[in-house]
Design an enzyme around this catalytic site. Structure first.
Site: not given
Ligand code: GUN
Length: 299
Positions: A53, A97, A120
């Site tokens: 990211k 995350q 998100d």
């Molecule tokens: N862990 C797995 N997929 C995601 C996601 O889309 N966002 C976040 N914050 N954590 C994740």
């Protein structure tokens, strides 16, 4: 029949090119979109995702604020960081995350994120907006990626039977809400199959669009798929493979070889839905920046 393999990497790149142009446009107006990604602990898979990211932000010209907290970080420390990022005008999007370490109450952390920065779409306010079809929230990244793949592959879900396997808060539930909306690129008849469903194949065999998001390697076999169906595989599972130097390989929730003989279109793993998730996160970050700008906030 052998299915057309959908190139998620190319679709992700096309989305990212659009985002890059939007970033350049915002930069001309003197504002740079910014994303803060918070990682608590040292989970290797989460480290990989967070670094991807961070890298994609830099590639597209988005300001990236990566914050890593130790594995034993307290709730107070995490909430203090969220408060700091909520008030930082350079940051338009905040992502924590998942999953965090066990001492962290994830629900409380998500609730503390400013909903205007919740790129998100995990905050209950934004999840509620999504459910009732309001478009001034965000669309969660992986489900939005699935819809983007369908749209860019010429698949209109309207009037079709979409069957989702899996009811997670991150994918299954929001995707069901999105696909059933009376809106362009949606308007499907939606069935959600989950661990409490007896005989899942009874439903999957009726799907025009089958979306696997249950997190079980190669659970969906060719015989569970209706001939000509569009198959979208959200799963990413690492399984042992002694024939590989690494001793492992990645597979989806769909048994690719048997499924491709039955489906009309199918996403591979890797290179299917995965690249879209980050592309949608970048798009949401730019949208959050635009809204902050329109609302008169300093960017
Ligand atoms: N862990 C797995 N997929 C995601 C996601 O889309 N966002 C976040 N914050 N954590 C994740």
């Amino acid at each position: 029949m052998s299915a057309t393999i959908i190139d998620g990497k190319a679709i992700g790149q096309a989305v990212n090119m659009d985002t890059q142009l939007e970033v350049a446009e915002l930069m001309k107006q003197g504002v740079q979109p910014g994303l803060a990604v918070v990682l608590i602990g040292e989970d290797p898979a989460s480290q990989v995702y967070v670094n991807m990211k961070d890298k994609k932000c830099r590639e597209l010209g988005i300001y990236s604020d990566k914050r890593v907290l130790p594995r034993d970080a307290t709730m107070e420390r995490v909430l203090a960081l969220i408060d700091e990022l909520n008030h930082d005008p350079r940051v338009h999007g905040i992502l924590v995350q998942s999953p965090p370490p066990p001492q962290i109450d994830e629900e409380r952390v998500i609730a503390a994120i400013d909903p205007a920065k919740d790129v998100d779409c995990f905050h209950e306010l934004n999840v509620g907006k999504l459910l009732i079809g309001k478009t001034d929230g965000f669309r969660p990244c992986t489900p939005a990626g699935v819809l983007e793949i369908l749209a860019r592959s010429g698949v209109d879900p309207a009037g079709r039977h979409a069957v989702i396997i899996g009811r997670s808060n991150i994918v299954g539930k929001p995707l069901a809400a999105m696909l059933m909306q009376k809106a362009r690129g949606a308007n499907a008849t939606v069935t959600v199959v989950h661990s409490g469903t007896p005989d899942p194949a009874r439903y999957t065999r009726d799907a025009d669009i089958l979306i696997a998001a249950l997190g079980k390697p190669e659970f969906i076999k060719g015989e569970m798929i209706k001939p000509g169906a569009v198959v979208i595989d959200v799963g990413i599972n690492r399984i042992p493979d002694p024939s590989r130097p690494s001793g492992t390989r990645l597979v989806g929730d769909v048994e690719f070889e048997s499924a491709r003989e039955v489906a009309s279109m199918i996403t591979p793993v890797p290179g299917g839905v995965g690249p879209l998730t980050i592309a949608m996160l970048m798009r949401n970050t730019v949208a959050a920046c635009r809204r902050a700008l329109a609302g008169g906030a300093r960017c």
